[in-house]
Design a protein around this motif. Structure first.
Motif, PDB file in Angstrom:
ATOM      1  N   ALA A 352     -26.147 -15.586  37.712  1.00 20.49           N
ATOM      2  CA  ALA A 352     -24.961 -16.001  37.569  1.00 20.49           C
ATOM      3  C   ALA A 352     -24.874 -17.327  38.618  1.00 20.49           C
ATOM      4  O   ALA A 352     -25.355 -18.509  38.452  1.00 20.49           O
ATOM      5  CB  ALA A 352     -23.884 -15.212  37.860  1.00 20.49           C
ATOM      6  N   ASP A 353     -23.922 -17.367  39.359  1.00 20.23           N
ATOM      7  CA  ASP A 353     -23.782 -18.332  40.154  1.00 20.23           C
ATOM      8  C   ASP A 353     -24.883 -18.951  41.052  1.00 20.23           C
ATOM      9  O   ASP A 353     -24.790 -20.318  41.494  1.00 20.23           O
ATOM     10  CB  ASP A 353     -22.390 -18.489  41.109  1.00 20.23           C
ATOM     11  N   LEU A 355     -27.753 -19.205  39.927  1.00 23.33           N
ATOM     12  CA  LEU A 355     -28.364 -19.905  39.254  1.00 23.33           C
ATOM     13  C   LEU A 355     -27.583 -21.257  38.846  1.00 23.33           C
ATOM     14  O   LEU A 355     -28.206 -22.348  38.903  1.00 23.33           O
ATOM     15  CB  LEU A 355     -28.699 -19.383  37.977  1.00 23.33           C
ATOM     16  N   ASN A 356     -26.329 -20.930  38.878  1.00 22.43           N
ATOM     17  CA  ASN A 356     -25.682 -22.316  38.575  1.00 22.43           C
ATOM     18  C   ASN A 356     -25.873 -23.341  39.727  1.00 22.43           C
ATOM     19  O   ASN A 356     -25.818 -24.618  39.517  1.00 22.43           O
ATOM     20  CB  ASN A 356     -24.249 -22.095  38.275  1.00 22.43           C
ATOM     21  N   PRO A 376     -31.268 -15.803  33.628  1.00 27.10           N
ATOM     22  CA  PRO A 376     -30.037 -16.655  33.216  1.00 27.10           C
ATOM     23  C   PRO A 376     -29.701 -16.400  31.689  1.00 27.10           C
ATOM     24  O   PRO A 376     -30.715 -15.836  30.818  1.00 27.10           O
ATOM     25  CB  PRO A 376     -30.962 -18.050  33.092  1.00 27.10           C
ATOM     26  N   GLU A 380     -27.150 -20.863  31.358  1.00 25.56           N
ATOM     27  CA  GLU A 380     -27.515 -20.929  32.599  1.00 25.56           C
ATOM     28  C   GLU A 380     -28.780 -21.716  32.764  1.00 25.56           C
ATOM     29  O   GLU A 380     -29.340 -22.436  33.815  1.00 25.56           O
ATOM     30  CB  GLU A 380     -27.306 -19.713  33.305  1.00 25.56           C
ATOM     31  N   ARG A 383     -29.018 -25.236  32.603  1.00 25.28           N
ATOM     32  CA  ARG A 383     -28.768 -26.039  33.901  1.00 25.28           C
ATOM     33  C   ARG A 383     -29.903 -25.886  34.814  1.00 25.28           C
ATOM     34  O   ARG A 383     -30.325 -26.988  35.369  1.00 25.28           O
ATOM     35  CB  ARG A 383     -27.542 -25.365  34.330  1.00 25.28           C
TER      36      ARG A 383
END
Length: 504
Positions: A352-353, A355-356, A376, A380, A383
């Motif tokens: 989630a975040d 990985l972002n 991911p 994701e 990105r």
């Protein structure tokens, strides 16, 4: 079960012919019989059938099947496309057989102009134009025929793979000429393209027909791609010692949650507890403390600043760490994340975040320590890769390369989640359903894998078991509440039954 490329499938056919041994024409008869039986199971003799056969062995299968259907009393019209005046040897033999027996209602060999038959809602179209050997997109007359089939109201069955679909890579085209089948009767083994979301619109229901190709070849021939087998997952299960205590069952840390995202931390923590970890600690902002202790009383809570994660902590007492669910994207959180990764020695799951934030700081990805586990979803991953990827095959290829370059374990989440391994191999999961496309489902997966790591499973085995259990719990939940109403908590509630199924 291994997944073979188109070239490997041709080698498998050749090996079977040479070592069974069996004549090529007799192997085609075996395939045609399996296809014929599958059609007879689903459609009655009152269904008029129109068969479009190509000049290769896919067309040979279609011709042999047409003869067998006619022998069973079906009304069959056959159109064989031989526009270059060249048929494969087996296709030519089956053309001669179908003409000699004279059982089909109509047989037309097209060498130039083609007058298409009328296709109604009562007609069953059998697509035997091109199989797994196709290397280029269809153009010209064949593209027009595909468009005609797709615009008809008829039900369509494709033999082996819908004509126009490549076995592996299918890069986007403006108007791809690919048959849209209602049913695909694939021969002996699923093709790689059948595991990609962007190919599903062409496949319909996929049924795999056993045509008894060489088991020895499949077992011994190296393949980059594989699927998870239930028996293998059962063999991985660690036995819980009768004298175990919470300290010996693994201590897991989850770094999750931010203001307004306490739910992500709760879901990951509950899933971690339900997946066998002896102790679960959640590091979450102060604002989430009360709701966390009410929602997951079994978990220990550590608090950070008021609204977000801001500082790395010592992890020497933990056997596994999961980072990312609901973490937010504050710059101080991103800096704390990298600091945490650099000083943590136990296995780590990034989701989630987490990985972002890595994707937002492109150069950081290359600085990751070895043996990271990343989970991911497609956007994701794009990105992380620093580019917009438009093909599922290309995305998988990028993920394979990244897993190898970073010595990482990357789970590309989807209907068939794919684990990309540091050695370049890929394993597809076969459990799960569309009801799991719901907020929080990924947080549950993070909790499961983190628990399995804390319990002592290797990174590879924790990923394989985590994917499989996550999907199995989702399938159990779907049977209970239906796909439309399924939520992430239902997956967690079904984990006990999923574990019990593997213990049998």
């Amino acid at each position: 079960m291994k997944i073979l490329t188109g070239a490997q499938i041709r080698e498998l056919d050749k090996y079977t012919i040479e070592h069974e041994p069996i004549a090529s024409i007799d192997l085609m008869e075996r395939s045609a019989r399996a296809i014929c039986n599958a059609i007879c199971e689903q459609w009655t003799q009152s269904t008029p059938i129109v068969v479009f056969a190509g000049p290769g062995n896919n067309g040979g299968d279609a011709l042999a099947m047409s003869r067998m259907l006619a022998e069973k009393g079906y009304v069959v019209d056959v159109f064989l496309f031989n526009i270059h005046n060249h048929l494969s040897e087996e296709c030519a033999k089956n053309r001669d057989r179908i003409i000699g027996e004279g059982l089909v209602r109509k047989f037309t060999e097209i060498t130039a102009n083609f007058e298409p038959p009328q296709l109604t809602e009562k007609t069953l179209v059998v697509d035997g134009l091109f199989g797994s050997g196709l290397k280029e997109p269809l153009t010209g007359g064949f593209a027009s025929l595909v468009k005609y089939i797709n615009q008809s109201p008829s039900q369509v069955v494709s033999i082996d793979i819908p004509s126009g679909l490549m076995t592996e890579s299918n890069r986007p085209q403006e108007e791809p000429a690919v048959v849209k089948a209602n049913v695909t009767l694939t021969l002996h083994i699923k093709k790689l393209a059948m595991f990609f979301a962007d190919c599903q619109q062409y496949l319909g229901e996929v049924r795999t027909l056993d045509i008894r190709l060489s088991k020895y070849f499949i077992d011994t021939f190296p393949s980059l791609y594989d699927t998870i087998e239930t028996s293998y997952i059962k063999s991985l299960m660690l036995k819980r010692d009768d004298f175990a205590h919470k300290g010996s069952m693994g201590n897991a840390l989850l770094i999750a949650g931010s203001r307004g995202m306490a739910g992500a931390a709760i879901l990951a923590s509950r899933a971690c507890m339900r997946s066998g970890a002896g102790k679960v600690t959640a590091l979450t902002p102060q604002c989430n403390l009360n709701i966390m202790q009410m929602a997951v009383p079994e978990a220990i809570c550590l608090v950070d600043r008021e609204n977000y994660y801001s500082e790395a902590i010592d992890t020497d007492c933990y056997q596994a760490v999961g980072i990312g669910p609901g973490l937010g994207k504050e710059e101080s959180t991103a800096l704390a994340l990298m600091s945490q990764l650099q000083q943590t020695n136990c296995p780590i799951v990034l989701d989630a975040d987490a990985l972002n934030m890595l994707g937002a700081h492109g150069s950081w990805v290359q600085q990751l320590p070895n043996n990271m586990i990343m989970t991911p979803h497609p956007r994701e991953f794009d990105r992380l890769a620093g580019r917009r990827i438009t093909s599922d095959y290309d995305r998988l290829t990028f993920a394979r390369d990244m897993a190898r370059d970073l010595c990482a374990y990357i789970i590309l989440k989807g209907h068939y989640s794919a684990l990309c391994l540091p050695d370049g191999g890929v394993v597809f999961n076969t459990t799960g359903n569309s009801g799991m496309a719901t907020a929080g489902s990924g947080d549950v997966l993070t909790g499961i894998i983190t628990a399995l790591l804390a319990r002592g499973y290797s990174r590879k085995n924790a990923c394989l078991m985590g994917m499989y259990l996550h999907g199995m719990a989702g399938d159990i939940a779907a049977k209970r509440v239906g796909k439309e109403s399924l939520i992430a908590s239902d997956i967690i509630d079904s984990l006990p039954e999923a574990f019990k199924n593997l213990e049998k």
